[in-house]
Motif scaffolding. Structure first.
Motif, PDB file in Angstrom:
ATOM      1  N   VAL A 138      11.741  96.806 -87.179  1.00 39.48           N
ATOM      2  CA  VAL A 138      11.748  95.765 -88.215  1.00 39.48           C
ATOM      3  C   VAL A 138      13.174  95.262 -88.435  1.00 39.48           C
ATOM      4  CG1 VAL A 138      11.358  95.313 -90.678  1.00 39.48           C
ATOM      5  CG2 VAL A 138       9.649  96.586 -89.347  1.00 39.48           C
ATOM      6  N   ARG A 139      14.114  96.193 -88.433  1.00 35.74           N
ATOM      7  CA  ARG A 139      15.512  95.819 -88.658  1.00 35.74           C
ATOM      8  C   ARG A 139      16.029  94.922 -87.520  1.00 35.74           C
ATOM      9  NH1 ARG A 139      18.746 100.826 -88.962  1.00 35.74           N
ATOM     10  NH2 ARG A 139      17.299 101.383 -90.612  1.00 35.74           N
ATOM     11  N   ALA A 140      15.561  95.210 -86.296  1.00 33.76           N
ATOM     12  CA  ALA A 140      16.057  94.457 -85.136  1.00 33.76           C
ATOM     13  C   ALA A 140      15.376  93.092 -84.989  1.00 33.76           C
ATOM     14  CB  ALA A 140      15.837  95.278 -83.862  1.00 33.76           C
ATOM     15  N   ALA A 141      14.253  92.911 -85.702  1.00 33.24           N
ATOM     16  CA  ALA A 141      13.449  91.698 -85.488  1.00 33.24           C
ATOM     17  C   ALA A 141      13.854  90.557 -86.406  1.00 33.24           C
ATOM     18  CB  ALA A 141      11.978  92.034 -85.710  1.00 33.24           C
ATOM     19  N   HIS A 142      13.464  89.345 -85.972  1.00 31.37           N
ATOM     20  CA  HIS A 142      13.685  88.173 -86.807  1.00 31.37           C
ATOM     21  C   HIS A 142      12.326  87.618 -87.223  1.00 31.37           C
ATOM     22  CE1 HIS A 142      15.412  84.495 -88.323  1.00 31.37           C
ATOM     23  NE2 HIS A 142      14.601  83.797 -87.547  1.00 31.37           N
ATOM     24  N   GLN A 143      12.005  87.717 -88.487  1.00 25.78           N
ATOM     25  CA  GLN A 143      10.712  87.270 -89.041  1.00 25.78           C
ATOM     26  C   GLN A 143       9.543  87.599 -88.122  1.00 25.78           C
ATOM     27  OE1 GLN A 143      11.386  83.073 -89.743  1.00 25.78           O
ATOM     28  NE2 GLN A 143      12.292  83.492 -91.735  1.00 25.78           N
ATOM     29  N   PRO A 144       9.334  88.875 -87.859  1.00 30.43           N
ATOM     30  CA  PRO A 144       8.303  89.233 -86.874  1.00 30.43           C
ATOM     31  C   PRO A 144       6.878  89.076 -87.394  1.00 30.43           C
ATOM     32  CG  PRO A 144       9.172  91.212 -87.888  1.00 30.43           C
ATOM     33  CD  PRO A 144       9.967  90.071 -88.462  1.00 30.43           C
ATOM     34  N   LYS A 194       7.395  89.754 -82.324  1.00 26.77           N
ATOM     35  CA  LYS A 194       6.145  90.438 -82.688  1.00 26.77           C
ATOM     36  C   LYS A 194       6.388  91.936 -82.667  1.00 26.77           C
ATOM     37  CE  LYS A 194       3.111  87.043 -80.478  1.00 26.77           C
ATOM     38  NZ  LYS A 194       2.114  86.800 -79.440  1.00 26.77           N
ATOM     39  N   ILE A 195       5.804  92.621 -83.626  1.00 30.69           N
ATOM     40  CA  ILE A 195       5.910  94.084 -83.635  1.00 30.69           C
ATOM     41  C   ILE A 195       4.509  94.700 -83.596  1.00 30.69           C
ATOM     42  CG2 ILE A 195       6.531  96.094 -85.062  1.00 30.69           C
ATOM     43  CD1 ILE A 195       8.978  94.516 -86.005  1.00 30.69           C
ATOM     44  N   TYR A 196       4.320  95.645 -82.701  1.00 32.02           N
ATOM     45  CA  TYR A 196       3.070  96.401 -82.611  1.00 32.02           C
ATOM     46  C   TYR A 196       3.352  97.817 -83.090  1.00 32.02           C
ATOM     47  CZ  TYR A 196       0.916  92.554 -80.088  1.00 32.02           C
ATOM     48  OH  TYR A 196       0.402  91.328 -79.763  1.00 32.02           O
ATOM     49  N   TYR A 197       2.486  98.328 -83.961  1.00 29.93           N
ATOM     50  CA  TYR A 197       2.726  99.653 -84.542  1.00 29.93           C
ATOM     51  C   TYR A 197       1.398 100.279 -84.963  1.00 29.93           C
ATOM     52  CZ  TYR A 197       1.704  97.535 -89.020  1.00 29.93           C
ATOM     53  OH  TYR A 197       1.045  96.896 -90.039  1.00 29.93           O
ATOM     54  N   ASN A 198       1.487 101.520 -85.402  1.00 28.55           N
ATOM     55  CA  ASN A 198       0.317 102.259 -85.903  1.00 28.55           C
ATOM     56  C   ASN A 198      -0.775 102.483 -84.852  1.00 28.55           C
ATOM     57  OD1 ASN A 198      -1.173 103.714 -87.797  1.00 28.55           O
ATOM     58  ND2 ASN A 198      -2.321 101.898 -88.446  1.00 28.55           N
ATOM     59  N   PRO A 227       7.001 106.006 -78.545  1.00 21.17           N
ATOM     60  CA  PRO A 227       7.638 105.304 -79.659  1.00 21.17           C
ATOM     61  C   PRO A 227       6.619 104.933 -80.730  1.00 21.17           C
ATOM     62  CG  PRO A 227       7.455 103.850 -77.756  1.00 21.17           C
ATOM     63  CD  PRO A 227       7.022 105.208 -77.302  1.00 21.17           C
ATOM     64  N   GLU A 228       7.141 104.710 -81.910  1.00 19.97           N
ATOM     65  CA  GLU A 228       6.287 104.380 -83.045  1.00 19.97           C
ATOM     66  C   GLU A 228       5.945 102.888 -83.038  1.00 19.97           C
ATOM     67  OE1 GLU A 228       6.650 105.210 -87.862  1.00 19.97           O
ATOM     68  OE2 GLU A 228       8.418 105.306 -86.592  1.00 19.97           O
ATOM     69  N   ALA A 229       6.861 102.097 -82.477  1.00 25.00           N
ATOM     70  CA  ALA A 229       6.664 100.644 -82.508  1.00 25.00           C
ATOM     71  C   ALA A 229       7.298  99.981 -81.293  1.00 25.00           C
ATOM     72  CB  ALA A 229       7.285 100.068 -83.777  1.00 25.00           C
ATOM     73  N   VAL A 230       6.769  98.791 -80.982  1.00 26.16           N
ATOM     74  CA  VAL A 230       7.332  97.982 -79.897  1.00 26.16           C
ATOM     75  C   VAL A 230       7.642  96.600 -80.458  1.00 26.16           C
ATOM     76  CG1 VAL A 230       6.879  96.881 -77.660  1.00 26.16           C
ATOM     77  CG2 VAL A 230       6.029  99.184 -78.097  1.00 26.16           C
ATOM     78  N   LEU A 231       8.844  96.125 -80.185  1.00 24.36           N
ATOM     79  CA  LEU A 231       9.225  94.776 -80.611  1.00 24.36           C
ATOM     80  C   LEU A 231       9.253  93.866 -79.392  1.00 24.36           C
ATOM     81  CD1 LEU A 231      10.517  92.546 -82.429  1.00 24.36           C
ATOM     82  CD2 LEU A 231      12.729  93.663 -82.029  1.00 24.36           C
ATOM     83  N   ILE A 232       8.529  92.760 -79.502  1.00 24.24           N
ATOM     84  CA  ILE A 232       8.499  91.769 -78.424  1.00 24.24           C
ATOM     85  C   ILE A 232       9.241  90.532 -78.893  1.00 24.24           C
ATOM     86  CG2 ILE A 232       7.001  90.266 -77.052  1.00 24.24           C
ATOM     87  CD1 ILE A 232       4.784  92.352 -77.478  1.00 24.24           C
ATOM     88  N   SER A 233      10.127  90.052 -78.047  1.00 24.79           N
ATOM     89  CA  SER A 233      10.875  88.859 -78.410  1.00 24.79           C
ATOM     90  C   SER A 233      10.885  87.899 -77.225  1.00 24.79           C
ATOM     91  CB  SER A 233      12.305  89.278 -78.790  1.00 24.79           C
ATOM     92  OG  SER A 233      12.956  88.199 -79.401  1.00 24.79           O
TER      93      SER A 233
END
Ligand SMILES: [Zn+2]
Ligand SMILES: [Zn+2]
Length: 534
Positions: A40-46, A3-7, A20-26
């Motif tokens: 987005v680049r680090a995520a898998h189908q977020p 999941k990515i949270y942004y904006n 940070p601009e975004a947080v990636l949860i895995s």
């Protein structure tokens, strides 16, 4: 699941204060913080979540409360806001009727405060006899440190003129006699009455825990304390955990009188680590009473009193034994201390016990002083030297600040919950609400700590105001430290759990007078939504 949270604004609560601009949860953990592009680049189908200008920050961590009591109290009549004995009687009578409480039951009300009653005193058995002369009736003071039973309850509990007062606890008496007037002060006397009425309350304890949990989650809290657990409380929480009902982490501290050692053996899977979101954090001692009830144990008399300065709950030798026992068993120990004499007893006892056990600050025991209402600056320094954590009930400034001015005098009242001094001395201070004493509303607490405004609108102890970032630390990362969980919780840092809260406004950009109006719109535990504001 990614999941990515942004904006939106992202407060990591790290000291670097990067945004940070975004947080990636895995898989429930924070996997990345930084630019949206890299996330987005680090995520898998977020799954992408647009914060839409809201603020994402670490979920709140409860410094001290009692989820078991929050659960139980939801069954009782709410007496908060009562302004007279007749208000209390009316609410109890309405409650009895609504709940159809009959011969086998008991009528219980919680949250009255004599300070705010027209009569300026506690009710007595005669007042409560007007609610019922044959069904037990009990009312508990908002502080949880005193209460009153009616004649039927006293009779059932076998409390008459021959009932003795006990160490650190007493019964009220009809003037000029030993006949009890219904009033019971502090743990031992209170428990004799409480045990009688609690046994009569029907209901499903696990369902009550679930309901209480919802309340905490709605305030963005994902780590909850049960800060004076009985064996029964641990069992109920264990059953709830076993059925997978716990969504938040619950840390239970067993009261020393409840044979914690036995419970620690019986529930070995709960020691040190969470099992289905439940863990045994350690043990708890209560060293004095409450300042608004004038039972907190002070080093100098209460304002307007010649000698009376409250009293201790137990003698020092006993306190030391409990501490030694905890140290030898490798468990953390917390102490309820409101008065500065109780604080002194806790510090002295801990220093002695450390010496006797041959341990030092480097052994990282993290004892906690709960409440710290009238802790002094010289005591804060000694706490720092032994690695003792102050957990402050800073909401007191708002709820009882005006009463403290009367009971303690200006100088001591202004110095209650000395949060700024604690931060300045480099202590890892956290905040709490002692729920059910007051609601587990962290943003109200942050507002209190930053503004220090009383109910009547006075500013109490301007120099003890903290800044917003400090207040937020006290309810996130510093709270995590008190549970030995600062490597897993309390900041938005790669590798930590995705325990998060979304707020409708950024506390760092909100006028300080409006901090209490900020709303929690969503709470996440390990990446899953556990509360959403509708
Ligand atoms: Zn307490
Ligand atoms: Zn408490």
């Amino acid at each position: 699941m990614d999941k990515i949270y942004y904006n939106g604004d992202i407060l990591t609560m790290e000291d670097t204060r990067t945004e940070p601009e975004a947080v990636l949860i895995s898989d429930g953990f924070i996997a990345f913080t930084g630019s949206l592009k890299e996330a987005v680049r680090a995520a898998h189908q977020p799954e992408m979540t647009d914060l839409d200008g809201k603020t994402l920050m670490p979920a709140f961590i409860d410094g001290h409360s009692h989820i078991s009591l929050v659960a139980q109290f939801s069954q009782f009549a709410d007496l908060s806001g009562c302004e007279s004995f007749s208000d209390i009687k009316m609410r109890l009578a309405a409650f009895q009727k609504e709940k159809k409480i009959g011969e086998d039951g008991a009528v219980i009300g919680v949250g009255y405060d004599h300070n705010f009653l027209k009569e300026k005193r506690h009710p007595d058995k005669y007042i409560l006899d007007e609610v019922s002369d044959h069904i037990p009736v009990f009312v508990l003071h908002a502080s949880g440190h005193m209460g009153v039973g009616n004649s039927a309850l006293l009779k059932e509990a076998g409390i008459d003129a021959s009932a003795p007062d006990m160490e650190g606890s007493r019964f009220g008496r009809i003037p000029g006699s030993m006949e009890p007037d219904g009033y019971a002060e502090e743990t031992k006397a209170l428990n004799l009455l409480l045990a009688r009425v609690y046994a009569k309350i029907p209901g499903d304890p696990k369902a009550q825990i679930e309901k209480a949990q919802e309340l905490y989650l709605s305030h963005g809290i994902t780590t909850i304390q049960d800060g004076a657990a009985s064996g029964q409380d641990v069992e109920t929480l264990f059953e709830a955990a076993k059925e997978g009902l716990l969504k938040a982490d619950v840390v239970s501290y067993v009261l020393v009188g409840e044979e914690p050692e036995k419970l620690e053996q019986e529930y070995a899977e709960l020691k040190k680590a969470y099992w289905n979101h439940l863990k045994l954090g350690g043990r708890k001692v209560i060293l004095d009473g409450s300042p608004q009830g004038k039972t907190a144990w002070l080093s100098k008399p209460y304002a307007g009193e010649e000698e009376y300065r409250g009293y201790p709950a137990m003698e020092q030798e006993k306190v030391q034994t409990y501490i030694r026992n905890a140290i030898e068993n490798g468990v953390q120990i917390l102490a309820h201390c409101n008065g500065d004499a109780a604080a002194q007893q806790w510090i002295d006892s801990f220093e002695k016990a450390m010496e006797q056990c041959g341990v030092s600050k480097e052994d990282d025991l993290r004892p906690v002083m709960i409440h710290c209402q009238t802790v002094r600056k010289d005591q804060l320094l000694r706490m720092k030297n032994i690695g003792m954590i102050p957990s402050m009930f800073v909401d007191h400034v708002y709820y009882w600040g005006d009463i403290h001015l009367k009971n303690l005098g200006e100088e001591r009242a202004e110095a209650i919950s000395p949060a700024k001094s604690a931060f300045e001395q480099g202590l890892c201070v956290n905040f709490h609400q002692d729920s059910p004493v007051v609601p587990p509303d962290m943003l109200h607490t942050v507002w209190c700590a930053v503004n220090r405004e009383t109910r009547e609108g006075k500013i109490l102890g301007e120099e003890e105001r903290v800044d917003v970032f400090e207040a937020l630390k006290a309810v996130t990362i510093n709270g995590a430290y008190a549970y030995f969980e600062e490597d897993k919780k309390g900041s938005i840092t790669e590798g930590k759990l995705a325990d998060l809260v979304i707020l409708d406004r950024n506390p760092l950009k909100t006028p300080v007078s409006e901090l209490k109006d900020i709303k929690v719109t969503e709470t996440l535990k390990e990446g899953e939504t556990v509360y959403r504001k509708c």
